[in-house]
Design an enzyme around this catalytic site. Structure first.
Site, PDB file in Angstrom:
ATOM      1  N   LYS A 146       0.860  -1.191   0.000  1.00  0.00           N
ATOM      2  CA  LYS A 146       0.000   0.000   0.000  1.00  0.00           C
ATOM      3  C   LYS A 146       0.891   1.233   0.000  1.00  0.00           C
ATOM      4  O   LYS A 146       1.763   1.386   0.870  1.00  0.00           O
ATOM      5  CB  LYS A 146      -0.869  -0.048   1.268  1.00  0.00           C
TER       6      LYS A 146
HETATM    7  O1  G3P Z   1      -8.085   1.742   5.208  1.00  0.00           O
HETATM    8  C1  G3P Z   1      -7.984   3.043   5.651  1.00  0.00           C
HETATM    9  C2  G3P Z   1      -9.293   3.697   5.942  1.00  0.00           C
HETATM   10  O2  G3P Z   1     -10.300   2.758   5.966  1.00  0.00           O
HETATM   11  C3  G3P Z   1      -9.269   4.629   7.101  1.00  0.00           C
HETATM   12  O3  G3P Z   1     -10.525   4.802   7.676  1.00  0.00           O
HETATM   13  O4  G3P Z   1     -12.021   5.567   9.467  1.00  0.00           O
HETATM   14  O5  G3P Z   1      -9.574   6.143   9.568  1.00  0.00           O
HETATM   15  O6  G3P Z   1     -11.077   7.236   7.916  1.00  0.00           O
HETATM   16  P1  G3P Z   1     -10.801   6.004   8.711  1.00  0.00           P
END
Ligand code: G3P
Length: 218
Positions: free
Chosen positions: A83
């Site tokens: 990633k």
């Molecule tokens: O995979 C990364 C992403 O899902 C992050 O999510 O909730 O931190 O915005 P969040």
């Protein structure tokens, strides 16, 4: 639609993977930090639990550093997707890794044109962050729809991986918009199958069977 778990917690992944419905895993530095464990060690364990793509995010921000860390990740197994962030160096690393047959997930995508560049760089997955756009009053789902249109217009094979998913409605809307994958926390995964009418209907079936002494004889 494929369902990936958005966590670096091996114990949680093991529990959810028992459903047989988990197609992959995504991790990031923040999720790794939450585990309190060595990141690579966690990834090694996760790789023994899930056979689908497991995204491992680089910490380096320069091309050479990204390529070095990608090498460490890819030694874990063939199903590791490296990633990289959607930056100049990230796109360069994506192009090089993809050309060498490595799966790449380009993360932190917030615009259709960023997504187009990731596809041109050969990304296996593009990760648009729905929730974070909604958080600032923008249209997260609109981004998924726009990327779908751009990719379909030009036949790009990069899979749209809806990320930053906060609730069931996000998963539903992403599925309707044609996202290939949703990566979700286990709390959202558990909510996907819940419906009050299912619980009510089941309770009624069992009560009726008990009243009339209906049994299943082996
Ligand atoms: O995979 C990364 C992403 O899902 C992050 O999510 O909730 O931190 O915005 P969040």
């Amino acid at each position: 639609m494929k369902i990936f778990l958005d966590t670096a917690d091996a114990k949680e992944i093991r529990e959810m993977a028992a459903s047989g419905l988990i197609d992959g895993v995504t991790t990031n530095p923040s999720l790794a930090a939450k585990t309190g464990r060595d990141y690579v060690e966690s990834l090694r364990e996760i790789a023994t639990i899930v056979g689908g793509p497991i995204s491992a995010e680089v910490l380096a921000t320069d091309y050479d550093g990204m390529m070095k860390q990608a090498k460490i990740f890819t030694q874990i197994g063939k199903h590791i997707a490296v990633k990289v962030p959607l930056t100049w160096d990230g796109l360069r690393a994506c192009k090089e890794l993809s050309a060498g047959g490595v799966m790449v997930n380009v993360t932190l995508c917030f615009s259709p044109m960023q997504a187009m560049l990731a596809a041109k760089a050969g990304a296996t997955f593009i990760s648009p962050f729905i929730g974070r756009l909604d958080d600032i009053g923008e249209d997260g789902m609109g981004l998924i729809r726009d990327i779908r249109t751009v990719y379909d217009n030009y036949g790009y094979k990069t899979e749209i991986l809806a990320a930053s998913v906060r609730h069931v409605m996000h998963v539903r809307e992403a599925a309707l918009a044609g996202a290939d994958v949703s990566t979700i926390p286990s709390s959202v995964f558990k909510q996907l199958y819940n419906h009050p009418l299912t619980d009510k209907g089941l309770a009624a079936f069992l009560a009726d069977a008990q009243k009339a002494n209906v049994v299943i004889k082996g």
